[in-house]
Design a protein around this motif. Structure first.
Motif, PDB file in Angstrom:
ATOM      1  N   SER A  98       4.375  22.363 -53.451  1.00  0.00           N
ATOM      2  CA  SER A  98       4.273  23.784 -53.109  1.00  0.00           C
ATOM      3  C   SER A  98       5.626  24.486 -53.012  1.00  0.00           C
ATOM      4  O   SER A  98       5.701  25.705 -53.134  1.00  0.00           O
ATOM      5  N   LYS A  99       6.689  23.726 -52.790  1.00  0.00           N
ATOM      6  CA  LYS A  99       8.010  24.334 -52.621  1.00  0.00           C
ATOM      7  C   LYS A  99       8.785  24.338 -53.946  1.00  0.00           C
ATOM      8  O   LYS A  99       8.525  23.502 -54.821  1.00  0.00           O
ATOM      9  N   PRO A 100       9.732  25.269 -54.101  1.00  0.00           N
ATOM     10  CA  PRO A 100      10.493  25.336 -55.358  1.00  0.00           C
ATOM     11  C   PRO A 100      11.310  24.074 -55.614  1.00  0.00           C
ATOM     12  O   PRO A 100      11.835  23.453 -54.685  1.00  0.00           O
ATOM     13  N   VAL A 101      11.421  23.718 -56.897  1.00  0.00           N
ATOM     14  CA  VAL A 101      12.202  22.549 -57.328  1.00  0.00           C
ATOM     15  C   VAL A 101      13.192  22.992 -58.402  1.00  0.00           C
ATOM     16  O   VAL A 101      12.805  23.633 -59.382  1.00  0.00           O
ATOM     17  N   ILE A 102      14.459  22.639 -58.206  1.00  0.00           N
ATOM     18  CA  ILE A 102      15.526  22.943 -59.158  1.00  0.00           C
ATOM     19  C   ILE A 102      15.952  21.659 -59.857  1.00  0.00           C
ATOM     20  O   ILE A 102      16.149  20.630 -59.204  1.00  0.00           O
ATOM     21  N   ALA A 103      16.084  21.692 -61.172  1.00  0.00           N
ATOM     22  CA  ALA A 103      16.688  20.591 -61.918  1.00  0.00           C
ATOM     23  C   ALA A 103      18.157  20.928 -62.136  1.00  0.00           C
ATOM     24  O   ALA A 103      18.482  21.979 -62.687  1.00  0.00           O
ATOM     25  N   SER A 104      19.040  20.050 -61.696  1.00  0.00           N
ATOM     26  CA  SER A 104      20.485  20.218 -61.870  1.00  0.00           C
ATOM     27  C   SER A 104      20.936  19.174 -62.891  1.00  0.00           C
ATOM     28  O   SER A 104      21.073  17.992 -62.577  1.00  0.00           O
TER      29      SER A 104
ATOM     30  N   VAL B  12      13.286  25.889 -61.731  1.00  0.00           N
ATOM     31  CA  VAL B  12      14.554  26.432 -62.227  1.00  0.00           C
ATOM     32  C   VAL B  12      15.352  25.266 -62.794  1.00  0.00           C
ATOM     33  O   VAL B  12      15.357  24.170 -62.219  1.00  0.00           O
ATOM     34  N   THR B  13      16.005  25.482 -63.927  1.00  0.00           N
ATOM     35  CA  THR B  13      16.815  24.430 -64.547  1.00  0.00           C
ATOM     36  C   THR B  13      18.213  24.952 -64.833  1.00  0.00           C
ATOM     37  O   THR B  13      18.379  25.900 -65.599  1.00  0.00           O
ATOM     38  N   ILE B  14      19.202  24.326 -64.211  1.00  0.00           N
ATOM     39  CA  ILE B  14      20.609  24.671 -64.418  1.00  0.00           C
ATOM     40  C   ILE B  14      21.259  23.506 -65.152  1.00  0.00           C
ATOM     41  O   ILE B  14      21.154  22.351 -64.716  1.00  0.00           O
ATOM     42  N   VAL B  15      21.919  23.782 -66.277  1.00  0.00           N
ATOM     43  CA  VAL B  15      22.496  22.707 -67.089  1.00  0.00           C
ATOM     44  C   VAL B  15      23.962  22.968 -67.377  1.00  0.00           C
ATOM     45  O   VAL B  15      24.409  24.121 -67.392  1.00  0.00           O
TER      46      VAL B  15
END
Length: 280
Positions: free
Chosen positions: A108-114, A132-135
């Motif tokens: 349920s909570k936001p997940v960021i891929a770093s 969200v994906t930051i690369v």
């Protein structure tokens, strides 16, 4: 494999930490394999995500990779011991693993891929169904495993790009650069390698300071928009195809597995890749 639950606090391949800003940092920790996904790591990542989702002290989760890259994909060495004698048992294995692997989408909570350097195969897919994906600018992404007759697993990619781009990526197995991935809509942000941690920290902190229940409601809503358009039906259909191919592998994959056992994974991949040399 030992039973791994959200209450698990001892991990073999995962680092779990929560900072003062209510951000949970989940680090894939198989650096010697560039964090290749085996069954243990997938189960531990699911347990860690569920644990953080239930933790009142966590507002946002970040998935990152230790060592030289984010994730090099599926652990092909583990495949050599697979029991493929029953298509029904193998199908259930794929369904179970799909449920585990897509946990970043379902929590349920936001997940960021770093992401840094490598996001290939399962690593690519993991980055796609994070919110969200930051690369880093030197990252390579894609489904290169299809060149070895090994299918993707979840296939969220067509829902993020246009049809021509989806077919170009999947029907050639080519890797795309970070810049190209951003233009296609596969990633949220591209940063210099040295800026990845700070850019991730800032984005995670911003998201963590938003009203938690507002975040949960909007993540659920946005996911549902895509599921109502057919995402869930499409991924379920792909999963059935993957299960059949897994139980009855293509000749190219049989050759790859045999050579992996006899000569090692690097030699097997070099042999399989030779036919594509000079064409990318």
């Amino acid at each position: 494999m030992d039973l791994i639950t959200p209450e698990t606090t001892e991990y073999e391949h995962l680092l779990y930490e929560v900072d003062a800003e209510h951000v949970c940092w989940l680090t894939l920790n198989r650096p010697e394999k560039i964090n290749a996904m085996n069954e243990r790591l997938i189960a531990e990542l699911r347990a860690g995500l569920l644990r953080a989702d239930q933790d009142e002290n966590v507002n946002v989760m970040v998935i990152r990779g230790a060592g030289r890259g984010f994730c090099s994909g599926h652990d092909l060495d583990e495949d050599t011991a697979d029991d493929r004698s029953s298509i029904y048992d193998y199908r259930m294995k794929y369904i179970r693993q799909f449920e585990q692997f897509t946990t970043p989408w379902t929590v349920s909570k936001p997940v960021i891929a770093s992401v840094h350097k490598y996001a290939i195969g399962k690593g690519f897919e993991l980055s796609l169904f994070c919110d969200v994906t930051i690369v880093t600018s030197d990252t390579k992404m894609g489904y290169s495993e299809v060149r070895y007759a090994l299918s993707g697993h979840c296939m969220f990619m067509p829902w993020l790009v246009n049809m021509k781009s989806a077919k170009d990526i999947l029907l050639t197995g080519r890797e795309v650069s970070a810049k190209e991935a951003k233009e296609m809509g596969l990633v949220t942000e591209v940063v210099a390698p040295e800026d990845l941690h700070e850019a991730t920290r800032r984005k995670a902190t911003l998201m963590a300071r938003m009203p938690r229940e507002m975040q949960r409601m909007h993540k659920m809503y946005l996911n549902r928009v895509y599921e109502m358009q057919g995402l869930k039906s499409a991924t379920d259909f792909y999963l059935e195809q993957v299960a059949i191919m897994g139980a009855q592998p293509l000749p190219e994959y049989v050759e790859l597995t045999k050579m992996t056992i006899e000569k090692g994974l690097r030699a097997a991949l070099d042999h399989a890749q030779a036919r594509y040399q000079g064409l990318d």
